[in-house]
Scaffold this active site. Structure first.
Site, short mmCIF file in Angstrom:
data_model
loop_
_atom_site.label_atom_id
_atom_site.label_comp_id
_atom_site.label_asym_id
_atom_site.label_seq_id
_atom_site.Cartn_x
_atom_site.Cartn_y
_atom_site.Cartn_z
N LYS A 13 0.79 -1.20 -0.09
CA LYS A 13 -0.11 0.01 0.14
C LYS A 13 0.99 1.35 -0.18
O LYS A 13 0.49 2.05 -0.82
CB LYS A 13 -0.83 -0.02 1.18
CG LYS A 13 -1.72 -1.13 1.19
CD LYS A 13 -3.11 -0.89 2.49
CE LYS A 13 -2.38 -1.20 3.83
NZ LYS A 13 -1.86 -2.37 4.32
N ARG A 86 -9.25 0.80 8.85
CA ARG A 86 -8.82 -0.36 9.15
C ARG A 86 -10.13 -1.13 10.03
O ARG A 86 -9.81 -2.38 10.41
CB ARG A 86 -7.54 -0.58 10.03
CG ARG A 86 -6.32 -0.77 9.33
CD ARG A 86 -5.31 -0.46 10.29
NE ARG A 86 -4.10 -1.27 9.91
CZ ARG A 86 -3.15 -0.72 9.42
NH1 ARG A 86 -2.99 0.51 9.00
NH2 ARG A 86 -1.91 -1.18 9.06
N ARG A 120 11.74 -6.14 5.16
CA ARG A 120 11.34 -4.48 4.82
C ARG A 120 12.29 -3.69 6.04
O ARG A 120 12.37 -4.17 7.32
CB ARG A 120 9.86 -4.19 5.34
CG ARG A 120 9.63 -2.73 5.30
CD ARG A 120 8.16 -2.67 4.91
NE ARG A 120 7.13 -2.91 6.15
CZ ARG A 120 5.94 -2.73 6.27
NH1 ARG A 120 5.54 -2.19 5.25
NH2 ARG A 120 5.32 -3.13 7.34
N ARG A 149 11.26 -2.07 11.17
CA ARG A 149 10.01 -1.50 12.30
C ARG A 149 9.87 -2.51 13.34
O ARG A 149 9.98 -3.98 13.05
CB ARG A 149 8.80 -1.55 11.58
CG ARG A 149 8.98 -0.27 10.64
CD ARG A 149 7.54 0.10 9.62
NE ARG A 149 6.35 -0.55 10.04
CZ ARG A 149 5.33 -0.55 9.41
NH1 ARG A 149 5.20 -0.09 8.16
NH2 ARG A 149 3.97 -0.85 9.91
N ARG A 160 -0.55 -8.95 13.76
CA ARG A 160 -1.06 -7.98 12.84
C ARG A 160 -2.07 -8.85 11.70
O ARG A 160 -3.09 -8.01 11.25
CB ARG A 160 0.00 -7.38 12.02
CG ARG A 160 0.59 -6.17 13.14
CD ARG A 160 1.89 -5.66 12.63
NE ARG A 160 1.91 -4.91 11.56
CZ ARG A 160 2.74 -4.59 10.56
NH1 ARG A 160 3.84 -5.10 10.52
NH2 ARG A 160 2.41 -3.68 9.56
P1 AMP Z 1 0.95 0.56 8.99
O1 AMP Z 1 2.32 1.58 8.76
O2 AMP Z 1 -0.22 1.14 8.17
O3 AMP Z 1 1.46 -0.73 8.68
O4 AMP Z 1 0.51 0.91 10.34
C1 AMP Z 1 1.41 0.63 11.64
C2 AMP Z 1 0.47 0.39 12.72
O5 AMP Z 1 -0.08 1.70 12.98
C3 AMP Z 1 -0.52 -0.65 12.60
O6 AMP Z 1 -0.35 -1.92 12.87
C4 AMP Z 1 -1.43 -0.11 13.71
O7 AMP Z 1 -1.02 -0.46 15.03
C5 AMP Z 1 -1.44 1.24 13.74
N1 AMP Z 1 -2.39 1.94 12.78
C6 AMP Z 1 -2.15 2.62 11.57
N2 AMP Z 1 -3.37 2.79 10.99
C7 AMP Z 1 -4.34 2.50 11.76
C8 AMP Z 1 -5.83 2.65 11.99
N3 AMP Z 1 -6.38 3.17 10.85
N4 AMP Z 1 -6.49 2.18 12.93
C9 AMP Z 1 -5.68 1.57 13.89
N5 AMP Z 1 -4.52 1.63 13.96
C10 AMP Z 1 -3.71 1.84 12.84
#
Ligand code: AMP
Length: 221
Positions: A13, A86, A120, A149, A160
């Site tokens: 994404k 999400r 990554r 990360r 996740r």
């Molecule tokens: P990402 O970079 O999109 O993989 O997001 C990393 C982490 O941030 C996720 O695993 C969640 O813990 C948190 N996070 C990101 N976007 C959301 C969302 N829309 N709702 C809740 N938690 C989020």
């Protein structure tokens, strides 16, 4: 045009969103990136967020919605949402504050995703994403150190995925029922995936190009 990118963690994404940003001037909103920037501020709120994301859990809907709205106010009319919504609650709230045009679901096999996430690395400085399976680099173009990360560690990845299936996967049906869903198979080349998405958005893509062309003409005068 407001687009949503939907898919499991690591499906690409972020990379596809960056292409929309660089090539079509979309405002890229990644709630994960906003959360990581907040964590980097090293305050109490950031520490609370860090504890949630390093367990692979979701940040509360209320907090994420607040962070999203702040960022939405900084964007123009062409926006790509990456990692938001999400949950069904977030999707319904989003419908109240914005008109979503299309939702792109990037369908990627789990074994491909697991391999990608294990390799990554992100730049500690600018957040640019690399994959050590593809690039043997220790530092970013900007000179920043590449780090893994905390939520890409194997035991967190499992959590996740579990949360993705429980909370986020139902959004596919939600947007399919709204007739907004575009499904693309993730390809090994992000460029190919990007081009496939554009072909699905053909008419609007043309309008965007036209708008860009008009802007260019105007500047040239
Ligand atoms: P990402 O970079 O999109 O993989 O997001 C990393 C982490 O941030 C996720 O695993 C969640 O813990 C948190 N996070 C990101 N976007 C959301 C969302 N829309 N709702 C809740 N938690 C989020």
């Amino acid at each position: 045009m407001i687009l949503i990118l939907l898919g499991a963690p690591g499906c690409g994404k972020g990379t596809i969103s960056k292409l929309f940003q660089e090539r079509l001037n979309f405002c890229h909103i990644s709630t994960g990136e906003i959360i990581r920037k907040t964590i980097a501020l090293n305050n109490e709120f950031g520490e609370m967020l860090r504890q949630i994301i390093t367990k692979g859990e979701l940040v509360s809907d209320e907090i994420v919605l607040k962070l999203l709205c702040e960022k939405l106010n900084e964007c123009g009319s062409d926006i790509i949402l990456d990692g938001f919504p999400r949950t069904l609650f977030q999707a319904k709230k989003l419908d109240e504050i914005a008109k979503i045009d299309k939702v792109i679901y990037i369908d990627t096999p789990y074994d491909v995703i697991k391999e990608r996430l294990a390799g990554r690395r992100i730049c500690q400085n600018c957040g640019k994403v690399y994959n050590v399976n593809l690039h043997s680099m220790n530092s970013c173009d900007c000179g920043g150190k590449l780090i893994q990360r905390e939520d890409d560690l194997p035991h967190v990845i499992e959590e996740r995925f579990k949360i993705y299936e429980e909370e986020t996967f139902p959004l596919i049906e939600f947007y399919s029922n709204q007739d907004k869903l575009i499904k693309v198979k993730s390809s090994s080349s992000s460029n190919d995936t990007f081009n496939e998405i554009l072909s699905f958005l053909e008419i609007k893509w043309w309008l965007l190009q036209k708008k860009k062309w008009i802007a260019w003409e105007f500047q040239a005068r």
